[in-house]
Scaffold this motif. Structure first.
Motif, PDB file in Angstrom:
ATOM      1  N   VAL A 186      45.674  35.132  35.348  1.00  0.00           N
ATOM      2  CA  VAL A 186      46.746  35.694  36.165  1.00  0.00           C
ATOM      3  C   VAL A 186      47.425  36.835  35.408  1.00  0.00           C
ATOM      4  O   VAL A 186      48.281  36.615  34.565  1.00  0.00           O
ATOM      5  N   TYR A 187      46.992  38.044  35.682  1.00  0.00           N
ATOM      6  CA  TYR A 187      47.527  39.224  34.993  1.00  0.00           C
ATOM      7  C   TYR A 187      47.452  39.011  33.475  1.00  0.00           C
ATOM      8  O   TYR A 187      48.375  39.329  32.746  1.00  0.00           O
ATOM      9  N   GLY A 188      46.368  38.421  33.049  1.00  0.00           N
ATOM     10  CA  GLY A 188      46.173  38.197  31.628  1.00  0.00           C
ATOM     11  C   GLY A 188      46.873  36.968  31.080  1.00  0.00           C
ATOM     12  O   GLY A 188      46.833  36.720  29.877  1.00  0.00           O
TER      13      GLY A 188
ATOM     14  N   VAL B 252      54.324  42.050  40.186  1.00  0.00           N
ATOM     15  CA  VAL B 252      54.283  43.358  40.834  1.00  0.00           C
ATOM     16  C   VAL B 252      52.803  43.597  41.093  1.00  0.00           C
ATOM     17  O   VAL B 252      52.063  44.056  40.235  1.00  0.00           O
ATOM     18  N   ASP B 253      52.375  43.230  42.291  1.00  0.00           N
ATOM     19  CA  ASP B 253      50.955  43.198  42.629  1.00  0.00           C
ATOM     20  C   ASP B 253      50.572  44.509  43.309  1.00  0.00           C
ATOM     21  O   ASP B 253      51.049  44.815  44.394  1.00  0.00           O
ATOM     22  N   THR B 254      49.705  45.283  42.672  1.00  0.00           N
ATOM     23  CA  THR B 254      49.376  46.594  43.245  1.00  0.00           C
ATOM     24  C   THR B 254      48.081  46.585  44.044  1.00  0.00           C
ATOM     25  O   THR B 254      47.734  47.582  44.667  1.00  0.00           O
ATOM     26  N   PHE B 255      47.371  45.459  44.013  1.00  0.00           N
ATOM     27  CA  PHE B 255      46.102  45.435  44.731  1.00  0.00           C
ATOM     28  C   PHE B 255      45.981  44.197  45.620  1.00  0.00           C
ATOM     29  O   PHE B 255      46.192  43.076  45.177  1.00  0.00           O
ATOM     30  N   ARG B 256      45.662  44.407  46.883  1.00  0.00           N
ATOM     31  CA  ARG B 256      45.468  43.299  47.803  1.00  0.00           C
ATOM     32  C   ARG B 256      44.087  42.691  47.578  1.00  0.00           C
ATOM     33  O   ARG B 256      43.070  43.293  47.939  1.00  0.00           O
ATOM     34  N   ASN B 257      44.049  41.499  46.979  1.00  0.00           N
ATOM     35  CA  ASN B 257      42.768  40.809  46.783  1.00  0.00           C
ATOM     36  C   ASN B 257      42.328  40.111  48.060  1.00  0.00           C
ATOM     37  O   ASN B 257      41.151  40.049  48.376  1.00  0.00           O
ATOM     38  N   ASP B 258      43.315  39.558  48.762  1.00  0.00           N
ATOM     39  CA  ASP B 258      43.017  38.752  49.937  1.00  0.00           C
ATOM     40  C   ASP B 258      42.881  39.642  51.163  1.00  0.00           C
ATOM     41  O   ASP B 258      43.816  39.808  51.939  1.00  0.00           O
TER      42      ASP B 258
ATOM     43  N   SER C  35      52.404  44.768  52.796  1.00  0.00           N
ATOM     44  CA  SER C  35      51.712  45.960  52.335  1.00  0.00           C
ATOM     45  C   SER C  35      51.880  46.024  50.824  1.00  0.00           C
ATOM     46  O   SER C  35      52.870  45.557  50.273  1.00  0.00           O
ATOM     47  N   PHE C  36      50.904  46.574  50.178  1.00  0.00           N
ATOM     48  CA  PHE C  36      50.882  46.599  48.716  1.00  0.00           C
ATOM     49  C   PHE C  36      51.195  47.987  48.199  1.00  0.00           C
ATOM     50  O   PHE C  36      50.884  48.959  48.882  1.00  0.00           O
ATOM     51  N   PRO C  37      51.784  48.135  47.028  1.00  0.00           N
ATOM     52  CA  PRO C  37      52.214  47.118  46.079  1.00  0.00           C
ATOM     53  C   PRO C  37      53.254  46.152  46.675  1.00  0.00           C
ATOM     54  O   PRO C  37      54.053  46.546  47.525  1.00  0.00           O
TER      55      PRO C  37
ATOM     56  N   LYS D   5      44.111  35.147  46.372  1.00  0.00           N
ATOM     57  CA  LYS D   5      44.912  35.200  47.596  1.00  0.00           C
ATOM     58  C   LYS D   5      46.264  35.854  47.325  1.00  0.00           C
ATOM     59  O   LYS D   5      47.217  35.702  48.113  1.00  0.00           O
ATOM     60  N   ASP D   6      46.377  36.551  46.211  1.00  0.00           N
ATOM     61  CA  ASP D   6      47.618  37.235  45.839  1.00  0.00           C
ATOM     62  C   ASP D   6      48.814  36.282  45.804  1.00  0.00           C
ATOM     63  O   ASP D   6      49.946  36.682  46.071  1.00  0.00           O
ATOM     64  N   GLY D   7      48.536  35.025  45.520  1.00  0.00           N
ATOM     65  CA  GLY D   7      49.622  34.047  45.383  1.00  0.00           C
ATOM     66  C   GLY D   7      50.377  33.746  46.652  1.00  0.00           C
ATOM     67  O   GLY D   7      51.496  33.257  46.629  1.00  0.00           O
TER      68      GLY D   7
END
Ligand SMILES: *[C@@H]1O[C@H](CO)[C@@H](O)[C@H](O)[C@H]1NC(C)=O
Ligand SMILES: [Ca+2]
Length: 365
Positions: free
Chosen positions: A127-129, A141-147, A182-184, A201-203
């Motif tokens: 999780v972010y390292g 601070v999630d910049t990419f939509r994985n889900d 919408s991301f971020p 699933k971006d949590g």
């Protein structure tokens, strides 16, 4: 009301208005209450170099005199920086200045930065390292939509022509503005270690709330503030170069112990960005606690959030944190109610028209 009465009224209003108290609560850089041992400030002297250092770093992290770069704009990097001193403040506010920038075009960058207040430190994971089964608080601070399928879970919504009119109603309902994350996207999670953060699933299933932010490749400074006081967690952002905080998350019923560690981490995957921390400034909030509260062992508190429902259905949260979710119970109820009302109106209008026609017909006989 005479003039004196009006003046008293205004004074009373000013005195009772909640605004002064709200603002008194925000430290806004009051240097008196800055806690140096928990702060990371340019030029980061002594970071990680000695055993007495107050900050440790790991992985791809690069410390310069101007920024702490957790990852550079390259694939498959992971880096973190951790305060070595556990925090025993009961009420605090952490101001993070960060910068996320890179050459990736829209939606072709990732993954983002996480800010931690956790029991363990320097514990690498997915999780972010950092580890996924963490204990404590995380702000992502999630910049990419994985889900990418996250938006397909809404039944009815615009699928069936029959529902078009009603779907319009849903669309314009204010609580649904954030329906598409919408991301971020900034979100928060509190965990006792039992549930992991699901990166794929971006949590979404564990988030307490969140907001969409435009924070990449900005020429101006971007800030995030996390405040924890009296069981209330508030996250604010200052990202529009207006020098003012905007609320992102505000929830009550939060319990966090003292004695945990602050840290920050970031990761890149197939897509990348420079993830820079410019500063982390910790302010102590001056808050009175009752003698009973003071006597508790705050280090023994288990991280938790007392929600009536699971965080995902956090619709009735009295704190006004209305992050919307796909059609939940009461929305379905509203829909049905509207449909029913529509039918009733049609029936009544139909009956009246029919009756009028009957009457007219009668007159001709
Ligand atoms: C940890 O949290 C979960 C829910 O998130 C809860 O079901 C569980 O009881 C908690 N564990 C402990 C030891 O309290
Ligand atoms: Ca993500």
């Amino acid at each position: 009301m005479n003039r004196l009465g009006a003046v008293w009224g205004i004074l009373l209003l000013l005195g009772l208005s909640p605004m002064p108290f709200v603002h008194a609560d925000i430290t806004d850089g009051n240097s008196e209450h800055l806690k140096r041992e928990h702060s990371l400030i340019k030029p980061y002297q002594g970071v990680g170099t000695s055993s007495s250092s107050q900050w440790d770093f790991w992985g791809s992290t690069l410390v310069t005199s101007q920024y702490v770069r957790l990852t550079s704009d390259e694939r498959s990097k992971e880096g973190s920086i951790w305060n070595t001193v556990p925090c025993f403040l009961k009420d605090w506010e952490m101001h993070v200045q960060f910068k996320i920038h890179g050459s990736g075009k829209k939606n072709l960058h990732g993954d983002g930065i996480a800010i931690w207040y956790t029991r363990e430190r320097l514990n690498p994971g997915p999780v972010y390292g950092n580890q996924d089964h963490f204990v404590g608080l995380a702000v992502f601070v999630d910049t990419f939509r994985n889900d990418l399928h996250g938006m397909d879970v809404r039944p009815v919504f615009g699928n069936s022509p029959k529902f078009h009119g009603l779907a319009l109603f849903i669309d314009t309902y204010p609580n649904d503005e954030a329906s598409d994350r919408s991301f971020p996207y900034i979100s928060a999670m509190i965990s006792n270690g039992s549930l992991p953060y699901d990166h794929g699933k971006d949590g979404r299933s564990t988030e307490l709330g969140g907001c969409s932010v435009e924070i990449r490749n900005k020429d101006h400074d971007t800030y995030l503030a996390i405040r924890y006081s009296r069981g209330r967690l508030t996250i604010m952002v200052d990202i529009d170069d207006k020098n003012e905080w905007k609320e992102c998350i505000d929830i009550g019923g939060v319990r966090l112990p003292t004695g945990y560690y602050f840290g920050s981490s970031a990761a890149t995957g197939d897509l990348s960005d420079n993830h820079d921390i410019i500063s982390m400034k910790m302010y102590q909030l001056m808050v009175e606690h009752t003698p009973e509260e003071e006597n508790l062992d705050w280090t023994k508190i288990e991280p938790s959030v007392s929600l009536l429902k699971s965080p995902k259905d956090n619709i009735d949260d009295p704190t006004g944190n209305f992050r919307s979710t796909p059609l939940t119970g009461w929305k379905v109820f509203l829909l049905l109610l509207c449909a029913l009302l529509g039918i009733v109106v049609c029936a009544v209008v139909g009956a009246v028209v029919f009756q009028k026609r009957q009457e007219r017909n009668k007159r001709f006989y």
